[in-house]
Write a protein that holds these residues in place. Structure first.
Motif, short mmCIF file in Angstrom:
data_model
loop_
_atom_site.label_atom_id
_atom_site.label_comp_id
_atom_site.label_asym_id
_atom_site.label_seq_id
_atom_site.Cartn_x
_atom_site.Cartn_y
_atom_site.Cartn_z
N TYR A 259 1.22 -1.83 0.08
CA TYR A 259 -0.10 -0.24 0.07
C TYR A 259 1.42 1.35 -0.25
N ILE A 260 1.70 0.70 0.04
CA ILE A 260 3.12 2.23 0.97
C ILE A 260 3.05 3.22 -1.05
N LYS A 261 2.42 4.31 -1.45
CA LYS A 261 3.35 5.08 -2.30
C LYS A 261 3.91 5.75 -2.27
N GLU A 262 5.02 6.47 -3.40
CA GLU A 262 5.65 7.21 -3.41
C GLU A 262 5.18 8.96 -3.75
N THR A 263 5.90 9.92 -3.01
CA THR A 263 4.95 11.03 -3.48
C THR A 263 5.35 12.07 -4.77
N PRO A 264 4.73 11.89 -5.72
CA PRO A 264 4.69 12.06 -7.48
C PRO A 264 5.21 13.72 -7.22
N SER A 265 4.41 14.45 -6.49
CA SER A 265 4.53 16.10 -6.37
C SER A 265 4.98 16.76 -5.61
N GLU A 266 5.72 18.25 -6.03
CA GLU A 266 6.22 19.26 -4.81
C GLU A 266 4.35 19.34 -4.12
N GLY A 267 4.80 19.90 -3.05
CA GLY A 267 3.40 20.06 -2.51
C GLY A 267 2.22 19.02 -1.88
N MET A 268 2.95 18.05 -2.50
CA MET A 268 1.56 17.70 -1.73
C MET A 268 1.69 17.30 -0.41
N MET A 269 1.05 16.49 0.28
CA MET A 269 1.12 16.28 2.23
C MET A 269 1.33 14.48 2.00
N HIS A 270 2.46 13.55 2.42
CA HIS A 270 2.56 12.51 2.51
C HIS A 270 2.60 12.19 3.92
N ILE A 271 1.62 11.72 4.47
CA ILE A 271 1.57 11.42 5.91
C ILE A 271 0.98 9.61 6.07
N ILE A 272 1.86 8.88 6.69
CA ILE A 272 1.71 7.06 7.04
C ILE A 272 1.68 7.03 8.19
N PHE A 273 0.19 7.08 8.75
CA PHE A 273 0.60 6.32 10.75
C PHE A 273 0.33 4.59 10.36
#
Length: 157
Positions: free
Chosen positions: A81-95
């Motif tokens: 289920y892990i994804k990479e952040t594809p763009s600047e400005g996106m929030m990427h958080i994982i709990f």
């Protein structure tokens, strides 16, 4: 004749099973619950544990373009289920809870209506906050976005 009647049900069951395998309903439900809870906060500060509507151990913040392998290294386990952040400005958080991802948010805050932030990055492209540290959010409303920022960033782990 019986095969013709049961074939659509078998196909539907296979498609449903494939969708459940690819999409984790828990992640979807928890991200929806998190959004509702984050947007509903109406004070200047709040305990993270009071805002987050599910049980969690660690919260990770990732820089844009952090590779999946680095994310897995940071959280300590692999997950499809892990994804990479594809763009600047996106929030990427994982709990996480134990060795499971219980919520992942990968989106633009202006589209969500909220953003969760931390300045506690450790020089490796991520920050880690533990639930047991009882972190607190500073909350402000700006540009149609509820901004929740970890107060008094903890020492990088």
């Amino acid at each position: 004749m019986k095969i013709r009647k049961t074939a659509p049900f078998i196909c539907a069951a296979l498609i449903f099973s494939a969708v459940l395998y690819l999409l984790n309903p828990t992640l979807i439900i928890n991200s929806i619950r998190l959004k509702s809870s984050a947007i509903a906060v109406n004070s200047d500060e709040a305990a993270v544990n009071a805002v987050v509507p599910f049980v969690w151990d660690c919260l990770y913040f990732f820089d844009p373009y952090t590779p999946k392998s680095e994310i897995e290294k940071a959280i300590g386990f692999k997950s499809r289920y892990i994804k990479e952040t594809p763009s600047e400005g996106m929030m990427h958080i994982i709990f996480t809870k134990g060795n499971k991802i219980v919520c992942q948010v990968l989106a633009y805050p202006n589209k969500l209506g909220y953003g969760i932030y931390s300045d506690n990055f450790n020089g490796h492209g991520y920050a880690k906050i533990k639930s047991s540290d009882n972190p607190v959010f500073n909350i402000e409303y700006s540009c149609s976005i509820q901004k929740l920022t970890i107060k008094n960033p903890l020492k990088a782990l």
